[in-house]
Design a protein around this motif. Structure first.
Motif, PDB file in Angstrom:
ATOM      1  N   HIS A   1      55.179 -67.157  73.895  1.00 57.66           N
ATOM      2  CA  HIS A   1      55.429 -66.045  74.642  1.00 57.66           C
ATOM      3  C   HIS A   1      54.852 -65.845  75.818  1.00 57.66           C
ATOM      4  N   GLU A   2      53.595 -66.088  75.955  1.00 59.86           N
ATOM      5  CA  GLU A   2      52.552 -66.064  77.021  1.00 59.86           C
ATOM      6  C   GLU A   2      53.027 -66.892  78.261  1.00 59.86           C
ATOM      7  N   GLU A   3      53.401 -68.238  77.686  1.00 57.59           N
ATOM      8  CA  GLU A   3      54.084 -69.059  78.938  1.00 57.59           C
ATOM      9  C   GLU A   3      55.317 -68.622  79.623  1.00 57.59           C
ATOM     10  N   TRP A   4      56.130 -68.078  79.025  1.00 57.79           N
ATOM     11  CA  TRP A   4      57.547 -67.482  79.508  1.00 57.79           C
ATOM     12  C   TRP A   4      57.164 -66.140  80.010  1.00 57.79           C
ATOM     13  N   GLU A   5      56.120 -65.435  79.710  1.00 58.65           N
ATOM     14  CA  GLU A   5      55.655 -64.233  80.612  1.00 58.65           C
ATOM     15  C   GLU A   5      55.280 -64.598  81.887  1.00 58.65           C
ATOM     16  N   LYS A   6      54.514 -65.857  81.912  1.00 57.30           N
ATOM     17  CA  LYS A   6      53.745 -66.266  83.122  1.00 57.30           C
ATOM     18  C   LYS A   6      54.849 -66.673  83.949  1.00 57.30           C
TER      19      LYS A   6
ATOM     20  N   LEU B   1      60.798 -52.168  79.498  1.00 58.70           N
ATOM     21  CA  LEU B   1      62.029 -52.689  79.293  1.00 58.70           C
ATOM     22  C   LEU B   1      62.464 -53.599  80.534  1.00 58.70           C
ATOM     23  N   PHE B   2      61.878 -53.248  81.672  1.00 54.70           N
ATOM     24  CA  PHE B   2      61.981 -54.193  82.945  1.00 54.70           C
ATOM     25  C   PHE B   2      61.541 -55.840  82.533  1.00 54.70           C
ATOM     26  N   ARG B   3      60.223 -55.749  81.761  1.00 53.61           N
ATOM     27  CA  ARG B   3      59.893 -57.137  81.610  1.00 53.61           C
ATOM     28  C   ARG B   3      60.566 -57.709  80.456  1.00 53.61           C
ATOM     29  N   LYS B   4      61.137 -56.969  79.384  1.00 49.09           N
ATOM     30  CA  LYS B   4      61.793 -57.598  78.330  1.00 49.09           C
ATOM     31  C   LYS B   4      63.076 -58.200  78.710  1.00 49.09           C
ATOM     32  N   ILE B   5      63.803 -57.384  79.674  1.00 52.85           N
ATOM     33  CA  ILE B   5      65.098 -57.943  80.305  1.00 52.85           C
ATOM     34  C   ILE B   5      64.681 -59.000  81.136  1.00 52.85           C
ATOM     35  N   SER B   6      63.574 -58.922  81.916  1.00 55.86           N
ATOM     36  CA  SER B   6      63.495 -60.151  83.112  1.00 55.86           C
ATOM     37  C   SER B   6      62.977 -61.546  82.134  1.00 55.86           C
ATOM     38  N   ASN B   7      62.352 -61.170  80.888  1.00 61.32           N
ATOM     39  CA  ASN B   7      61.947 -62.578  80.401  1.00 61.32           C
ATOM     40  C   ASN B   7      63.347 -62.917  79.653  1.00 61.32           C
ATOM     41  N   ILE B   8      64.034 -62.412  79.342  1.00 63.71           N
ATOM     42  CA  ILE B   8      65.502 -62.893  78.679  1.00 63.71           C
ATOM     43  C   ILE B   8      66.218 -63.434  79.615  1.00 63.71           C
ATOM     44  N   ARG B   9      66.291 -62.975  80.855  1.00 63.90           N
ATOM     45  CA  ARG B   9      66.990 -63.647  81.911  1.00 63.90           C
ATOM     46  C   ARG B   9      66.387 -64.742  82.480  1.00 63.90           C
ATOM     47  N   VAL B  10      65.018 -64.864  82.526  1.00 63.04           N
ATOM     48  CA  VAL B  10      64.414 -65.986  83.068  1.00 63.04           C
ATOM     49  C   VAL B  10      64.570 -67.261  81.926  1.00 63.04           C
ATOM     50  N   LYS B  11      64.398 -66.725  80.765  1.00 63.52           N
ATOM     51  CA  LYS B  11      64.492 -68.003  79.782  1.00 63.52           C
ATOM     52  C   LYS B  11      65.864 -68.627  79.893  1.00 63.52           C
ATOM     53  N   ILE B  12      67.020 -67.916  79.787  1.00 64.77           N
ATOM     54  CA  ILE B  12      68.299 -68.255  79.927  1.00 64.77           C
ATOM     55  C   ILE B  12      68.746 -69.222  81.087  1.00 64.77           C
ATOM     56  N   LEU B  13      68.181 -68.551  82.203  1.00 61.97           N
ATOM     57  CA  LEU B  13      68.518 -69.398  83.508  1.00 61.97           C
ATOM     58  C   LEU B  13      67.679 -70.621  83.497  1.00 61.97           C
TER      59      LEU B  13
ATOM     60  N   ARG C   1      73.625 -59.596  72.629  1.00 61.44           N
ATOM     61  CA  ARG C   1      74.037 -58.483  71.899  1.00 61.44           C
ATOM     62  C   ARG C   1      72.919 -57.757  71.244  1.00 61.44           C
ATOM     63  N   ASP C   2      72.891 -56.330  71.350  1.00 64.69           N
ATOM     64  CA  ASP C   2      71.753 -55.458  70.488  1.00 64.69           C
ATOM     65  C   ASP C   2      70.493 -55.671  71.250  1.00 64.69           C
ATOM     66  N   VAL C   3      70.071 -55.809  72.363  1.00 66.03           N
ATOM     67  CA  VAL C   3      68.922 -56.375  73.134  1.00 66.03           C
ATOM     68  C   VAL C   3      67.766 -55.059  72.857  1.00 66.03           C
ATOM     69  N   ILE C   4      68.401 -53.997  72.702  1.00 64.56           N
ATOM     70  CA  ILE C   4      67.360 -52.783  72.143  1.00 64.56           C
ATOM     71  C   ILE C   4      67.728 -52.219  70.651  1.00 64.56           C
ATOM     72  N   THR C   5      66.844 -51.656  70.139  1.00 61.66           N
ATOM     73  CA  THR C   5      67.062 -50.967  69.022  1.00 61.66           C
ATOM     74  C   THR C   5      67.577 -49.557  69.208  1.00 61.66           C
TER      75      THR C   5
ATOM     76  N   ILE D   1      68.447 -43.796  89.658  1.00 65.00           N
ATOM     77  CA  ILE D   1      66.929 -43.520  89.636  1.00 65.00           C
ATOM     78  C   ILE D   1      66.476 -45.003  89.972  1.00 65.00           C
ATOM     79  N   LYS D   2      65.724 -45.124  91.053  1.00 65.91           N
ATOM     80  CA  LYS D   2      65.285 -46.690  91.462  1.00 65.91           C
ATOM     81  C   LYS D   2      63.665 -46.460  91.032  1.00 65.91           C
ATOM     82  N   LEU D   3      63.461 -47.851  90.316  1.00 64.35           N
ATOM     83  CA  LEU D   3      62.294 -48.022  89.666  1.00 64.35           C
ATOM     84  C   LEU D   3      61.524 -49.115  90.019  1.00 64.35           C
ATOM     85  N   GLY D   4      62.043 -49.939  91.095  1.00 63.44           N
ATOM     86  CA  GLY D   4      60.838 -50.880  91.684  1.00 63.44           C
ATOM     87  C   GLY D   4      61.261 -52.489  91.049  1.00 63.44           C
ATOM     88  N   GLY D   5      60.194 -53.230  91.550  1.00 65.40           N
ATOM     89  CA  GLY D   5      60.212 -54.655  90.964  1.00 65.40           C
ATOM     90  C   GLY D   5      59.023 -54.891  90.146  1.00 65.40           C
ATOM     91  N   ILE D   6      58.509 -55.919  89.852  1.00 66.54           N
ATOM     92  CA  ILE D   6      57.652 -56.375  88.930  1.00 66.54           C
ATOM     93  C   ILE D   6      56.374 -55.776  89.234  1.00 66.54           C
TER      94      ILE D   6
END
Length: 216
Positions: free
Chosen positions: A98-103, A68-80, A22-26, A51-56
């Protein structure tokens, strides 16, 4: 943005093969993203405007879509990672930095090459029923309001209960959906109420989701 309870979401995902964050963005981020979308040229694929925006590798700079891409990708990787998903090659714990999760997110997205795009469904747009390749967990950020901007939405067929559910009925704008697109046969069918219709930001996970799809 509300504080995310990753343990609760991981349990929900493990049970249902989908979860809603819920409410991932402000509201401010929502307005910035919509302003960005409105300013860009769109392509009509026949199924939706996009609108295609590519990958990492296209989303490493400081911009609205990249952040936005990195924020959502971090959330998904953390849950999975917390549910031991087969495409996450190493595990972390929730309290790791956060740095470890980002990596880890960078490693996963570079390995599988997931891409992003905006998708807007208006009158006459729909996506037929299909299942994606094994391992595909789609991330969908909602940028319009179900039952206000449109009716219908993403329909998933439960393989065990043999029934169909419209997940959009459970969702509000600014929510993020993670859903196993191989477990659920799914389709999109909407009727717009406003000129916005169904507007989402989408990141796939498995680069073979199109070629490896089942009954696509």
């Amino acid at each position: 943005m509300m504080k995310i309870n990753f343990n609760k979401l991981a349990a929900e995902y493990a049970e249902n093969q989908y979860c809603i964050i819920r409410d991932v963005i402000t509201e401010e981020e929502f307005d910035q993203i919509n302003s960005f979308y409105e300013a860009q040229p769109k392509h009509d694929s026949g199924r939706h405007l996009e609108i295609k925006l590519g990958g990492i590798n296209s989303n490493l700079h400081n911009s609205i879509p990249s952040n936005l891409f990195r924020k959502i990708s971090n959330i998904r990787v953390k849950i999975l990672s917390m549910v031991s998903h087969s495409m996450i090659h190493r595990s972390l714990i929730e309290n790791d930095s956060h740095e470890e999760w980002e990596k880890l997110m960078m490693e996963v997205m570079e390995k599988y090459g997931g891409w992003s795009r905006f998708m807007q469904y208006l009158s006459g747009h729909k996506f037929h029923s299909h299942r994606d390749a094994k391992g595909e967990v789609m991330a969908i950020l909602y940028l319009s309001q179900p039952l206000k901007d449109y009716t219908g939405g993403l329909y998933v067929h439960h393989p065990e209960h043999k029934c169909e559910e419209c997940i959009d009925d459970l969702i509000n704008k600014r929510d993020l959906l993670l859903c196993d697109a191989n477990y659920y046969r799914h389709r999109v069918d909407i009727e717009p109420i406003t000129s916005v219709g169904r507007l989402t930001y989408f990141i796939n996970f498995n680069p073979n989701s199109r070629d490896g799809a089942i009954d696509f």
